[in-house]
Structure formats: C-alpha cells, structure tokens
Design an enzyme around this catalytic site. Structure first.
Site, PDB file in Angstrom:
ATOM      1  N   LYS A   1       0.894  -1.227   0.156  1.00 24.05           N
ATOM      2  CA  LYS A   1      -0.024   0.091  -0.115  1.00 24.05           C
ATOM      3  C   LYS A   1       0.807   1.366  -0.274  1.00 24.05           C
ATOM      4  CE  LYS A   1      -3.508   2.693   0.638  1.00 24.05           C
ATOM      5  NZ  LYS A   1      -4.821   2.789  -0.266  1.00 24.05           N
TER       6      LYS A   1
ATOM      7  N   LYS B   1      -0.765  11.628   5.549  1.00 23.31           N
ATOM      8  CA  LYS B   1      -0.439  10.652   6.381  1.00 23.31           C
ATOM      9  C   LYS B   1       0.327   9.573   5.884  1.00 23.31           C
ATOM     10  CE  LYS B   1      -3.667   7.501   6.750  1.00 23.31           C
ATOM     11  NZ  LYS B   1      -3.884   6.229   6.442  1.00 23.31           N
TER      12      LYS B   1
HETATM   13  P1  NAD Z   1     -12.259   8.051   8.401  1.00 24.69           P
HETATM   14  O1  NAD Z   1     -11.593   9.083   9.347  1.00 24.69           O
HETATM   15  O2  NAD Z   1     -13.614   8.402   7.681  1.00 24.69           O
HETATM   16  O3  NAD Z   1     -13.063   6.800   9.389  1.00 24.69           O
HETATM   17  C1  NAD Z   1     -12.279   6.492  10.543  1.00 24.69           C
HETATM   18  C2  NAD Z   1     -13.465   5.924  11.721  1.00 24.69           C
HETATM   19  O4  NAD Z   1     -12.505   5.230  12.778  1.00 24.69           O
HETATM   20  C3  NAD Z   1     -14.249   7.047  12.132  1.00 24.69           C
HETATM   21  O5  NAD Z   1     -15.664   6.648  11.950  1.00 24.69           O
HETATM   22  C4  NAD Z   1     -13.603   7.450  13.578  1.00 24.69           C
HETATM   23  O6  NAD Z   1     -14.687   7.820  14.560  1.00 24.69           O
HETATM   24  C5  NAD Z   1     -13.205   5.931  13.955  1.00 24.69           C
HETATM   25  N1  NAD Z   1     -12.070   5.914  15.102  1.00 24.69           N
HETATM   26  C6  NAD Z   1     -11.056   6.514  14.877  1.00 24.69           C
HETATM   27  N2  NAD Z   1     -10.323   6.216  15.949  1.00 24.69           N
HETATM   28  C7  NAD Z   1     -11.132   5.380  16.887  1.00 24.69           C
HETATM   29  C8  NAD Z   1     -11.116   4.816  18.142  1.00 24.69           C
HETATM   30  N3  NAD Z   1      -9.991   4.912  18.912  1.00 24.69           N
HETATM   31  N4  NAD Z   1     -11.964   3.799  18.537  1.00 24.69           N
HETATM   32  C9  NAD Z   1     -12.958   3.797  17.627  1.00 24.69           C
HETATM   33  N5  NAD Z   1     -13.180   4.292  16.820  1.00 24.69           N
HETATM   34  C10 NAD Z   1     -12.330   4.948  16.168  1.00 24.69           C
HETATM   35  O7  NAD Z   1     -11.402   7.230   7.730  1.00 24.69           O
HETATM   36  P2  NAD Z   1     -11.596   6.483   6.258  1.00 24.69           P
HETATM   37  O8  NAD Z   1     -11.532   7.271   4.998  1.00 24.69           O
HETATM   38  O9  NAD Z   1     -12.596   5.681   6.242  1.00 24.69           O
HETATM   39  O10 NAD Z   1     -10.334   5.645   6.105  1.00 24.69           O
HETATM   40  C11 NAD Z   1      -9.861   4.642   7.108  1.00 24.69           C
HETATM   41  C12 NAD Z   1      -8.497   3.954   6.590  1.00 24.69           C
HETATM   42  O11 NAD Z   1      -8.566   3.685   5.182  1.00 24.69           O
HETATM   43  C13 NAD Z   1      -7.427   4.898   6.567  1.00 24.69           C
HETATM   44  O12 NAD Z   1      -6.392   4.114   6.954  1.00 24.69           O
HETATM   45  C14 NAD Z   1      -7.284   5.585   4.948  1.00 24.69           C
HETATM   46  O13 NAD Z   1      -5.934   5.841   4.858  1.00 24.69           O
HETATM   47  C15 NAD Z   1      -7.703   4.242   4.233  1.00 24.69           C
HETATM   48  N6  NAD Z   1      -8.094   4.375   3.175  1.00 24.69           N
HETATM   49  C16 NAD Z   1      -9.099   5.520   2.765  1.00 24.69           C
HETATM   50  C17 NAD Z   1      -9.606   5.614   1.623  1.00 24.69           C
HETATM   51  C18 NAD Z   1     -10.560   6.672   1.050  1.00 24.69           C
HETATM   52  O14 NAD Z   1     -10.700   6.848  -0.056  1.00 24.69           O
HETATM   53  N7  NAD Z   1     -11.250   7.508   2.234  1.00 24.69           N
HETATM   54  C19 NAD Z   1      -9.256   4.730   0.299  1.00 24.69           C
HETATM   55  C20 NAD Z   1      -8.168   3.740   0.952  1.00 24.69           C
HETATM   56  C21 NAD Z   1      -7.488   3.402   2.153  1.00 24.69           C
END
Ligand code: NAD
Length: 311
Positions: free
Chosen positions: A184, A252
């Site tokens: 990744k 990040k």
């Molecule tokens: P996001 O910020 O929308 O969601 C993260 C969720 O985790 C939130 O609902 C938050 O409340 C929860 N959370 C955080 N800390 C917590 C804790 N201690 N306890 C419980 N819940 C907790 O992020 P996202 O866009 O869904 O991305 C998630 C991961 O996937 C990241 O690592 C990101 O890099 C990766 N990713 C995102 C995308 C994209 O297009 N958004 C694409 C590929 C990969």
C-alpha cells in the site's frame, strides 16, 4: 442490542465479525458484510454510524474489548497507526479480550513496521493478525470492488479470504506480516508522485501557451498515459477538488512512506519533494481537498490556471 455482556453465536456457519471504525470506508464495508449474512458486532467512538448499522441488523459493542469478546474475527478500519495501537492495546482494547485462536484483520493504512510489532504482540496471545489495506476509495468500498493487499501467515490469509472477497474484487496475498502495508505504501508513493508529475506537466504546458486539455489528450495515447493523467488530469482541468481522496490522508500516507524508507535506509528523493508539497497543502487550508489539488500551489507559483479559467 449491546454485545458487551454476551457472547455472539456463529449463525449459518459464518463467523461472527467485529468491526471497529465505521467511517467513510468502514461504514459501507460493514453494510456489505451484513448483506452477505455475517453476524456483525460494531464499534466506533462516534454513535451515529453505529446507530445506522444497528438499524441494519448489527449489534453494538461499547468498547473494542467488548467487540473482541463477542467476535471470532475482528476487523479494524481506522485512520492511522496510533488509532490501531489504541484500539488493540489501549485501555479496554481488543487484544486482551480476544477469543482463543482469534483472527484480527487490520484494513487501515498504517506503518508496516508497526504492523509487524502488533502481529508479534497478538501472536504471543495466541491470535493472528493479517494486514489488509485497500485501494479503490469510497466507491470501491460501497460497490465491494476494493483491491486488497494482504500480509500475514498463509493460514490467517486463508481464514480472511472469504471475508475479504465479500469486500473487494482483487484480493492478493503479497507475503508475510507487513507486506500488505508495504504494498500500500508503494501504491501511495506512485500515486502521489504521478499526480505531482501530471500537475507539473499541465502547468508547464499552460505557461507555455499550450492548451492543457489538448496536452492531456495527446499524452494519454503515449508512454505518459496513465489512469492518473486520465482521471486526476481531468479533475485539474475541471477544478473538481472535492474528495475523492483527501490530501490530509495522503499526507498521513506520505509520513508512513518517508518513515519506512528512512528506517530501512532507502533513498526516495523524488517522493520527498512530493511529500513536502502534500505537507504544505495539509498544513494550510488544503487538507480536505482531493489530492489532485496538488496542482494549485504550482499554478500559483507560475501565475496560470490549467483549466484556462482566468485567475
Ligand atoms: P475516516 O476518518 O472516515 O473513518 C475512521 C473511523 O474510525 C471514524 O468513524 C472514527 O470515529 C473511527 N475511530 C478512530 N479512532 C477510533 C477509536 N480509537 N475507537 C473507535 N473508533 C475510532 O477514515 P476512512 O476514510 O474511512 O479511512 C480509514 C482508513 O482507510 C485510513 O487508514 C485510510 O488511509 C484508508 N483508506 C481510505 C480511503 C478513502 O478513500 N477514504 C481509500 C483507501 C484507504
């Protein structure tokens, strides 16, 4: 219903899944698992997505530990390395409450070297961690067409495979623990560097008085052609900078790439310049824009706008 005080019973032969992190990606992924028939226990630090999943048939866990107690397999989809560490090993964390022979699938994008450390700590408790970060964005999460890069022992991969195939179209076991996160990181290095290259090319063309849209069209047919020139190049021309993939998240990922390369002693001079551009945007007011907005500071420095709209 709360899963904090009771054990979930596997139904229909499918393992009970715990899902922690119901954000942009996790929420639609959890819906897809429910639709596939998996008994699901969910946890997040904010209530709103939990209520939505409970209305769709999931049960709520009041902490990561409660989630682990109620599930055979725990899936995490959290923003960053410290979040995964806190959910697994922090107070009321999942690690100390995992069932015997539990499987943890971390689908967040985090630091590969920390992933290996987490895998060892879970193995010492008799549990298996596989890292399974994804590519494909929110659209891929909703449509269950994600590309999933998996690291960890083969036995863990085989157990995770049917679950991952519910969430994605391409599921590849790349290697041992951390290999999914390394893959990744490589993906994000190439994506950000290519966006920067496309942005520089379109700004150069515009400054030279050549129509950037025509340049994009001509380049698409040759060696410089790429999906990023196609999609992000078009975004730059159309000025559609709503995400997509946020600069804040790509910054990040850039920190993960730079720190991994530094720990391994690998030079990445080209990417370091791109990482600085991401950081400047994230530290300013660009963090919530799509990563194709990397073109904006280049345009400002050159005094042009690639879409031809006057500044
Ligand atoms: P996001 O910020 O929308 O969601 C993260 C969720 O985790 C939130 O609902 C938050 O409340 C929860 N959370 C955080 N800390 C917590 C804790 N201690 N306890 C419980 N819940 C907790 O992020 P996202 O866009 O869904 O991305 C998630 C991961 O996937 C990241 O690592 C990101 O890099 C990766 N990713 C995102 C995308 C994209 O297009 N958004 C694409 C590929 C990969």
């Amino acid at each position: 219903m709360s899963a904090s005080t009771e054990e979930a019973q596997p139904a229909g032969g499918l393992a009970t899944l715990g899902f922690i992190g119901l954000g942009i990606m996790g929420r639609p992924m959890a819906h897809n698992l429910l639709r596939a028939g998996y008994p699901l226990v969910v946890h997040d630090r904010v209530p709103e997505p939990i209520q939505e999943l409970v209305a769709a048939g999931a049960r709520e866990a009041e902490s990561p530990g409660a989630c682990a107690r109620a599930a055979d397999v725990v899936i995490t989809m959290l923003p960053d390395t410290p979040d995964v560490e806190a959910v697994l090993f922090g107070p009321r964390g999942a690690a100390s409450s995992l069932r015997a022979n539990a499987l943890v699938i971390d689908m967040s994008t985090i630091d590969p070297l920390s992933t290996r450390r987490f895998a060892e700590a879970l193995a010492s408790r008799g549990a298996t961690l596989v890292d399974a970060p994804v590519s494909g964005g929110q659209k891929g999460a909703i449509e269950a067409t994600l590309s999933i890069m998996v690291g960890g022992p083969r036995e863990g991969f085989e157990r995770a495979r049917p679950i991952l195939e519910t969430l994605g179209r391409t599921v590849v076991h790349v290697g041992e623990s951390g290999a999914g996160q390394v893959t990744k990181a490589c993906n994000q290095l190439v994506v950000a560097s290519t966006i920067e290259a496309v942005a520089e090319a379109l700004v150069l063309a515009t400054k030279a008085g050549v129509d950037a849209a025509r340049v994009r069209e001509a380049l698409l047919g040759g060696f410089a052609g790429s999906r990023i020139l196609e999609l992000h190049g078009q975004r730059m021309l159309d000025r559609t900078f709503q995400p997509g993939f946020r600069i804040r998240l790509h910054w990040k990922d850039a920190r993960i790439i730079v720190s991994t390369a530094s720990q391994l002693g690998v030079p990445i001079p080209g990417f370091e310049a791109v990482a600085r551009a991401l950081q400047e945007m994230a530290d300013g007011d660009g963090g919530e824009l799509d990563h194709s907005a990397l073109v904006i500071p280049l345009e400002e420095a050159a005094g042009v706008r690639v879409g031809g709209v006057p500044r």
